[in-house]
Design a protein around this motif. Sequence first.
Motif, PDB file in Angstrom:
ATOM      1  N   GLY A  22      -4.561   4.232  -1.275  1.00 13.00           N
ATOM      2  CA  GLY A  22      -4.456   4.402   0.232  1.00 13.00           C
ATOM      3  C   GLY A  22      -5.582   5.099   0.992  1.00 13.00           C
ATOM      4  O   GLY A  22      -6.032   4.381   2.163  1.00 13.00           O
ATOM      5  N   VAL A  45      -7.205  -4.064  -0.125  1.00 13.80           N
ATOM      6  CA  VAL A  45      -5.882  -4.141  -1.197  1.00 13.80           C
ATOM      7  C   VAL A  45      -6.117  -5.297  -2.128  1.00 13.80           C
ATOM      8  O   VAL A  45      -6.078  -5.308  -3.475  1.00 13.80           O
ATOM      9  N   LEU A  87      -1.007   5.330  -5.825  1.00 12.11           N
ATOM     10  CA  LEU A  87      -0.619   4.509  -4.557  1.00 12.11           C
ATOM     11  C   LEU A  87      -1.182   5.400  -3.451  1.00 12.11           C
ATOM     12  O   LEU A  87      -2.193   4.790  -2.558  1.00 12.11           O
ATOM     13  N   ILE A  88      -1.151   6.666  -3.353  1.00 14.61           N
ATOM     14  CA  ILE A  88      -1.634   7.449  -2.205  1.00 14.61           C
ATOM     15  C   ILE A  88      -3.227   7.470  -2.497  1.00 14.61           C
ATOM     16  O   ILE A  88      -3.850   7.409  -1.201  1.00 14.61           O
ATOM     17  N   MET A  92      -7.673  -3.292   5.839  1.00 12.67           N
ATOM     18  CA  MET A  92      -7.108  -2.424   4.777  1.00 12.67           C
ATOM     19  C   MET A  92      -6.432  -3.754   3.732  1.00 12.67           C
ATOM     20  O   MET A  92      -6.454  -3.493   2.625  1.00 12.67           O
TER      21      MET A  92
END
Lengths: 291, 262
Positions: B172, B190, B168-169, B186
């Motif tokens: 991101g 995604v 996830l990080i 963004m």
Amino acid sequence: MTIEHAQTIPFGDAHAPSESAVAVRGLNAHFGATQVLYDLELTIRPSEIMVIMGGSGSGKSTFLRHLIGLEQPSSGTIELLGKDITQLGPVEMLDQRRRIGVAFQGGALFSSLSVAENIKLPLREHTQLDEKTMDIMARMKLEVVNLAGFGDHMPSELSGGMLKRAAVARAIATDPKLLFFDEPSAGLDPVVSAALDELIVRLRDAMQMTIVVVTHEIHSAFKIADRITILDQGRIVEVGTPEEVRNSPNQRIQGLLNRRPDETPLDPEEYLRRLSGDDQGLDDRTRTRHV
Amino acid sequence: MLAFLEQTGRRGVRAFDELGYATVLLGESLFWTLFGRRWRQPVRFASVVAQMMHVGIEALPIATLLAAAIGFMLAVQSLYSLGLFGAESFAHVGIALALIREFSPLIIGILMAGRSGSALAARISTMTINQEVDALHTIGINPVRFLVAPALLAMVIMLPALAMWANLIGLGAAGLLVSSSLDITMAAFVTNTIEVLSPGDILHGLGKSVLFAVLIAIIASVNGSRVRGGSDGVGRVTTRSVVHAISAIIVADMIFGFLATT
């Protein structure tokens, strides 16, 4: 009495009653190819304080490791409280260990736990007691060893003598019938050492425990022992009361008691083998126990 | 020459011996985890949770930092290399697959080998030297159940969890750079990324994480329990444990990736 005689005469049996707390029969032990214990025979009576003495390398610590089940002998039997621990399965051995306490030379307290948590660990693992009862039990055991109020301390905050007493408190947490001490006086000043000797005798008197002490401290041994076993080069050379041991005609025992250096003549072949590094047993002797 | 052969032979025998011991430790750990309660030697839930806190939760800040750096670095390299062909718009494909299948489990595995594996090796070796392991035996506590099994369980649970967090990080961080460089939102990054990924990709990464966790815990335990000497020995087995664990992770990663992809 000579060493040769000691191999054939089971000293312990001379005074053996029908009931025994510890009965060792024909114990032989090897580290690799090197034999370190030779045909040991020993009987320890209930509520007796038996001191096992010997010089460095005599095999007394190895004997203790076999008695407490940390090593498996090559042959022979070790009966503790009526059960041969060399024949026990894992579950039976677990039950047996609950009836036995061991106070190690350096204390061997778990450094990540407080003193009280160390004492509570055997209770937590082997009983269904609630936390409050275990707290009370831990405080009781600390009282017995004169460490009241030190439950919250970490082992690293205790002195050498206090560490050993805390180790005793943990060893008696489950009220064992049989208690082993490994070099209880080692590294302690005479006053602290004397206090520990008194504690050992008091434990036997108050709790009717059978106590086995391995030590090379002569003064301490003669002070607390009901009987003394002398080991030399892996063999039992004498078992008797302190008086009997003191009056033993065996020169090696007298050498040990009177701090005379070993005057055994050097075996040239053995010496050359050591120099050439062919003594395969030494590596194994220095090993540590795996998890 | 003879000395060299002898030394090689000795090392080979020792490596084989350690491999056997590692297998026994793993088997024993699984045994106590599954059947410990029946033998009145349960693996304590509290011990597992305490280990999970140490292995996972306390490692969260550094894992977050590393994951963000890896994600950002992957985005930089993807944009640059794909830019050579004018294919920057496909950057998310490489980033997502590389991060989830490869980099997250690998970087978290290496982090855990250095952080938790070394701590476990140091703990077991110190306890061995101080006779605490002997004391466990005499108290009637199986040391594998008490020391190894909780650490193994904690790592098997927390390494995949940290790898998911790193996914996830990392995504991101990569998304921030890609979206600003390609002038897309963004949300679009995604959406594109989710379209590229399949459950198989995520399971691939998680499978690796579990394998790495087992390797780290067992290698640390084997090295820790084979300590010789004093504090010098503790330092030696701790270093050895980290080197062995990282090497094993990279080799296992290669084998796992090859077998699971071809």
